[in-house]
Design an enzyme around this catalytic site. Structure first.
Site, PDB file in Angstrom:
ATOM      1  N   ASP A  91     -13.942  21.360  14.017  1.00 54.77           N
ATOM      2  CA  ASP A  91     -14.405  20.271  13.176  1.00 54.77           C
ATOM      3  C   ASP A  91     -15.928  20.329  13.151  1.00 54.77           C
ATOM      4  OD1 ASP A  91     -14.462  17.622  11.901  1.00 54.77           O
ATOM      5  OD2 ASP A  91     -12.436  17.410  12.726  1.00 54.77           O
ATOM      6  N   GLU A 123     -13.895  17.163   4.065  1.00 57.02           N
ATOM      7  CA  GLU A 123     -13.584  15.761   3.790  1.00 57.02           C
ATOM      8  C   GLU A 123     -14.726  15.269   2.909  1.00 57.02           C
ATOM      9  OE1 GLU A 123     -12.664  11.739   6.353  1.00 57.02           O
ATOM     10  OE2 GLU A 123     -14.465  12.864   6.746  1.00 57.02           O
ATOM     11  N   HIS A 134      -5.524  12.397  11.262  1.00 60.26           N
ATOM     12  CA  HIS A 134      -5.860  11.530  12.386  1.00 60.26           C
ATOM     13  C   HIS A 134      -6.455  10.189  11.957  1.00 60.26           C
ATOM     14  CE1 HIS A 134      -9.531  13.343  11.101  1.00 60.26           C
ATOM     15  NE2 HIS A 134     -10.229  12.503  11.860  1.00 60.26           N
TER      16      HIS A 134
HETATM   17  C1  GLC Z   1     -14.353  11.184   9.308  1.00 57.64           C
HETATM   18  C2  GLC Z   1     -13.331  11.432  10.388  1.00 57.64           C
HETATM   19  C3  GLC Z   1     -13.172  10.184  11.178  1.00 57.64           C
HETATM   20  C4  GLC Z   1     -14.492   9.817  11.793  1.00 57.64           C
HETATM   21  C5  GLC Z   1     -15.596   9.741  10.744  1.00 57.64           C
HETATM   22  C6  GLC Z   1     -16.940   9.712  11.382  1.00 57.64           C
HETATM   23  O1  GLC Z   1     -13.927  10.248   8.398  1.00 57.64           O
HETATM   24  O2  GLC Z   1     -12.139  11.893   9.839  1.00 57.64           O
HETATM   25  O3  GLC Z   1     -12.182  10.281  12.156  1.00 57.64           O
HETATM   26  O4  GLC Z   1     -14.390   8.576  12.427  1.00 57.64           O
HETATM   27  O5  GLC Z   1     -15.576  10.840   9.867  1.00 57.64           O
HETATM   28  O6  GLC Z   1     -17.278  10.954  11.923  1.00 57.64           O
END
Ligand code: GLC
Ligand code: CA
Length: 550
Positions: free
Chosen positions: A97, A252, A321
């Site tokens: 990640d 994302e 998640h």
């Molecule tokens: C993304 C992740 C999430 C996290 C956020 C901040 O949305 O998927 O789990 O809390 O970023 O890093």
């Protein structure tokens, strides 16, 4: 370069909750290595592991204090080397990640910046002081409260997420260089790429002007994603890192609309793919099995598939998640069973894009029945709960909301066995184990040819079957029998081959015209055919292939 990830099936691992190898109650890298045979058997060829770097764990690793080091909770860098080696032996690639919108306030950069406003690292963050001592603007953070928090010396710093996750200042070329070095270091080590976290937040509106706010004083940060100018950072990121390796990147990217999709996930986009969040849930649907709710959902899936097929590539998923479990999200309580759960799998697995499976989805894990906010762990749920109390709102509504849709639902320990703590740990699990593990666990399902897990194995094998995989990777997407209510059906066609995926997403049987070709997957033992029609049972899902190429 060959786009190998078009034939990837990714399995997402939330390391804290996957498998504990040393009895401290927390999942770890050695635990993942232990389970590689299980994953190989499941038929996946890539794993994405949520953050494993050193972190105070405010947001379970999304607050990084050392990008180069595995957090001792998860093991060591040597454990990572071993995991990479063992995964490689099984032809499994590993994605990490990449969290570079923000780091942790305990990262040495922030610590230095905090101590000395004039040091180099102070330029790695966004600091502001205001004449009236008030916060610089009215923007709201994603986890509730303001995006600004104050240091003892009165400086405000910016955080899109929790106050323990200060945003990195991408305007600063020195910072960007440090980030690229770190990315290349991991890629050189042999990881196959990254899932890229919250990337559309990295460019800020540098005027930092307050904005019109619906509820008086704060404005949701969601409207500040994919801000113009971000393309400069993302092109440079790609050029200096990803382009130098044949790696897979799944971003994302909230806020990316039709206008900018191609630049993100097109043929030469910044990333190999972005996640398709268009149909992530049926949020707001009172009765998920009502035909018009299913029709609206189907329409969203089809619209986004048609668009993606024309414009690029996406990651398709039912869970992650940050989401509740798919059986809870997409199925009414009285419809949750083997057939509907496997129908969901068939429904999304052959869409245009790379399919992702989230840990536990393959055995049909469900949401937990939460009783109090204290049972929850999620920083987001806690922040919102607190905000509701401060605003004088009813906090039980927040509990209900997070009980149904909250992120903790996906974060309960993986249910491996019908033994204490579901076989996740010999110690005390860091997070409540779902009480339904005697009925839902991997070990029992491995023994049972008619389990959800056994069916998932068929689903993955078909997606990677050399006879069909080009059609799944590249075949044209077209809706099939689109007007039949609560039937979700489509074809994927390439050259002379057509694969039809037909799912009766209805509590009752329904008849549809018989499809030509051979049935190559069926979640029921048989298929009733009569007078040129097939009578699909409730939640029956079948896949047909017109020209088997052997
Ligand atoms: C993304 C992740 C999430 C996290 C956020 C901040 O949305 O998927 O789990 O809390 O970023 O890093
Ligand atoms: Ca452990």
């Amino acid at each position: 370069m060959a786009k190998w990830w078009k034939n990837a099936i990714v399995y997402q691992i939330y390391p804290k909750s996957f498998k504990d190898s040393n009895g401290d109650g927390i999942g770890d890298l050695a635990g993942i290595t232990e389970k590689l045979d299980y994953l190989h058997e499941l038929g996946i060829n890539v794993i994405w592991i949520n953050p494993i770097y050193c972190s105070p764990m405010e947001d379970n690793g999304y607050d990084i204090s050392d990008y180069y080091k595995v957090d001792p909770l998860f093991g060591s860098n040597e454990d990572m080397d071993r995991l990479l080696e063992e995964a490689g032996k099984r032809d499994i690639k590993v994605l990490l990640d990449l969290v570079v919108n923000h780091c942790s306030d305990e990262h040495p950069w922030f610590q230095k910046a905090k101590a000395d406003p004039n040091c180099e690292e102070a330029g790695y963050f966004y600091f502001k002081t205001t004449d009236d001592g008030q916060r610089p603007n009215n923007w709201r953070s994603n986890f509730g409260g303001s995006v600004w928090s104050q240091l003892p010396d009165q400086r405000w710093y910016f955080h899109t997420f929790s106050p323990k996750q200060p945003d990195l200042n991408w305007e600063n070329p020195k910072l960007r260089k440090k980030i690229y070095e770190m990315i290349n270091w991991w890629l050189d080590k042999g990881i196959a790429g990254f899932r890229v976290d919250a990337i559309t937040f990295i460019k800020k509106d540098l005027t930092f002007a307050s904005r019109k706010a619906e509820d008086g004083y704060l404005y949701p940060i969601e409207n500040l994603t994919d801000y113009p100018g971000i393309e400069v950072f993302l092109s440079e990121l790609k050029e200096k890192t990803f382009d130098r390796h044949n790696c897979m990147t799944a971003a994302e990217a909230p806020g990316v609309g039709k206008e900018t999709f191609r630049s993100y996930a097109g043929e030469n986009g910044f990333f190999s793919m972005i996640f398709d969040f268009n149909w992530e849930s049926m949020e707001g649907e009172a009765d998920k099995s009502a035909i018009d709710a299913v029709e609206r959902w189907k329409n969203r899936i089809f619209q986004s598939q048609k668009f993606t097929y024309q414009n690029g590539w996406s990651g398709v998923f039912l869970e992650n998640h940050d989401q509740s479990r798919c059986v809870n999200k997409f199925l009414e309580e009285d419809c949750r069973n083997y057939f509907s759960t496997t129908a969901l799998a068939v429904l999304y697995f052959y869409l245009y894009g790379t399919p992702f499976i989230y840990q536990g989805q393959e055995i049909g894990m469900t949401n937990l029945a939460w009783k109090t906010i204290d049972e929850m762990d999620d920083v987001r749920a806690k922040g919102m709960y607190q905000e509701a109390i401060e605003k004088g709102e009813d906090p039980s509504k927040v509990l209900k909301y997070f009980g149904e849709l909250g992120r903790d639902n996906a974060r309960t320990p993986m249910q491996w066995e019908n033994s204490e703590n579901a076989g996740f740990t010999t110690g005390t699990p860091w997070m409540k184990v779902n009480e339904n593990y005697p009925a839902i666990n991997a070990a029992d399902q491995e023994q049972d040819p008619s389990s959800i897990l056994s069916f998932y194995k068929k689903v993955t094998r078909l997606r990677r079957d050399p006879k069909y995989q080009d059609t799944f990777a590249e075949g044209n997407f077209s809706p099939l029998y689109e007007d039949v209510p609560a039937l979700i059906a489509y074809t994927r066609a390439k050259d002379l081959q057509t694969v039809s995926v037909i799912v009766n997403f209805k509590k009752q049987s329904q008849a549809v015209p018989l499809t030509s070709g051979t049935c190559i997957l069926n979640n029921y033992g048989s298929l009733t055919e009569k007078d040129g029609q097939m009578l699909l049972a409730p939640y029956q899902a079948v896949v047909f292939a017109s020209v088997p190429l052997d």
